[in-house]
Design an enzyme around this catalytic site. Structure first.
Site, short mmCIF file in Angstrom:
data_model
loop_
_atom_site.label_atom_id
_atom_site.label_comp_id
_atom_site.label_asym_id
_atom_site.label_seq_id
_atom_site.Cartn_x
_atom_site.Cartn_y
_atom_site.Cartn_z
N HIS A 185 -2.26 9.39 25.79
CA HIS A 185 -2.50 8.29 26.72
C HIS A 185 -1.56 7.09 26.48
CE1 HIS A 185 -6.25 10.30 27.92
NE2 HIS A 185 -6.53 10.43 26.64
O1 RIB Z 1 -8.92 6.54 27.35
C1 RIB Z 1 -7.83 6.66 26.46
C2 RIB Z 1 -7.69 5.44 25.61
O2 RIB Z 1 -8.83 5.31 24.77
C3 RIB Z 1 -6.49 5.49 24.65
O3 RIB Z 1 -6.00 4.20 24.46
C4 RIB Z 1 -7.07 6.03 23.39
O4 RIB Z 1 -6.35 5.60 22.23
C5 RIB Z 1 -8.43 5.39 23.40
O5 RIB Z 1 -8.29 4.10 22.87
#
Ligand code: RIB
Ligand code: CA
Length: 302
Positions: free
Chosen positions: A231
């Site tokens: 992500h």
């Molecule tokens: O939904 C994904 C996010 O949530 C990313 O930033 C992951 O590291 C968690 O923090």
């Protein structure tokens, strides 16, 4: 001419990969790293940020931030990132200490020292909301915010809410109403640009950085063996290759109560805010380009 950025993070395995890409990108000048409670508690996210900065031998300040969301009770994601937040590689015990400033003070001082800087939050936005509330004068020095979080196509904490926004929806609402240009790098693209099994395996053959990332990612409980979502790394990929993304400007509201709490509601038809928009939402990504870029960048590292 490098681009000055500041990362606010909750390492976290994908945050660690995003920090790795930012620290090693010649195009970027990472001025400060601040940590926030999110994937794990802020003592652990701060230590994990220090481990990554120390792994690369960089003199980048790290400051500890908020222990709790503004209002909503804190819920971590240790089930995804492990109890430490960064299992799978031994970073040793001597990785330095955070600076003697709170994250908000460090953000204020670092931002005010620059004419313009890009803010890259990859955890909940608690530190950002506190910063804007205590020091609104920083806003004119922030060129834009490239934020991992949110979704206009369903959540990962509930059917409606993505983790970073779900963790602190009140902070997200403050950030989206701050009047600063925001690029929303949400699940709409981060769940498409999955690191493939082959890419993950190849990392371990490249160098010590590849071994470190392979160690972390093979302990990461997000996605499946066929593909792991990195992500937060998508924020750095966006900064370096915006052409790999399709974006759409729209107004984003944040639900701060009720069963859809943490939902980022997009005015996708531009029908309800008199044509006003507060975000450029990433709606598509070249996933092959992401995998190719990820491997090529790590291969250039030590
Ligand atoms: O939904 C994904 C996010 O949530 C990313 O930033 C992951 O590291 C968690 O923090
Ligand atoms: Ca994160």
């Amino acid at each position: 001419m490098t681009t000055k950025i500041i990362m606010d993070t909750d390492p976290g395995i994908d945050d660690a990969a995003a920090l790795t890409m930012a620290i090693n990108a010649p195009e970027l000048d990472l001025k400060l790293v601040t940590a926030v409670a999110g994937n794990v508690t802020v003592d652990k996210t701060t230590a994990n940020a220090l481990k990554i900065v120390h792994f690369f031998g960089k003199d980048i300040p790290v400051a500890a931030g908020a222990e709790q969301p503004l209002i909503k009770p804190f819920e971590d994601a240790a089930r995804v990132h492990g109890e430490s937040g960064m299992p799978g590689y031994d970073f040793g015990e001597d990785y330095g200490k955070p600076i003697d400033k709170t994250a908000v003070e460090a953000l204020h001082d670092a931002i005010m020292a620059e004419d313009e800087v890009i803010l890259v939050p990859t955890g909940s936005y608690t530190n950002i909301a506190l910063l804007f509330s205590q020091y609104p004068e920083v806003k004119s020095h922030i060129k834009k915010i490239v934020a991992m979080g949110g979704s206009i196509s369903g959540g990962n904490m509930t059917s409606a809410a993505e983790f970073n926004v779900f963790t602190d929806p009140d902070a997200a609402r403050i950030m989206y109403n701050a009047g600063i240009p925001i690029v929303m790098v949400g699940l709409d693209v981060t769940l498409k640009a999955l690191l493939t099994k082959d890419t993950i395996a190849k990392l371990a053959t490249l160098n010590e950085t590849g071994k470190m990332l392979n160690g972390l990612i093979t302990h990461y409980n997000d996605g499946t063996d066929e593909g792991r979502p990195m992500h937060d790394v998508n924020t750095i990929f966006y900064l370096l290759h915006p052409e790999a993304f399709t974006t759409k400007k729209m107004w984003i509201d944040v639900q701060t109560e009720g069963p859809a709490i943490g939902c980022t509601v997009g005015d996708v038809r531009g029908a309800y805010h008199d044509g006003k928009t507060n975000a450029e939402v990433c709606v598509d990504i070249d996933a092959d380009a992401f995998n190719k870029w990820f491997i090529e960048r790590v291969a250039e590292m030590d």
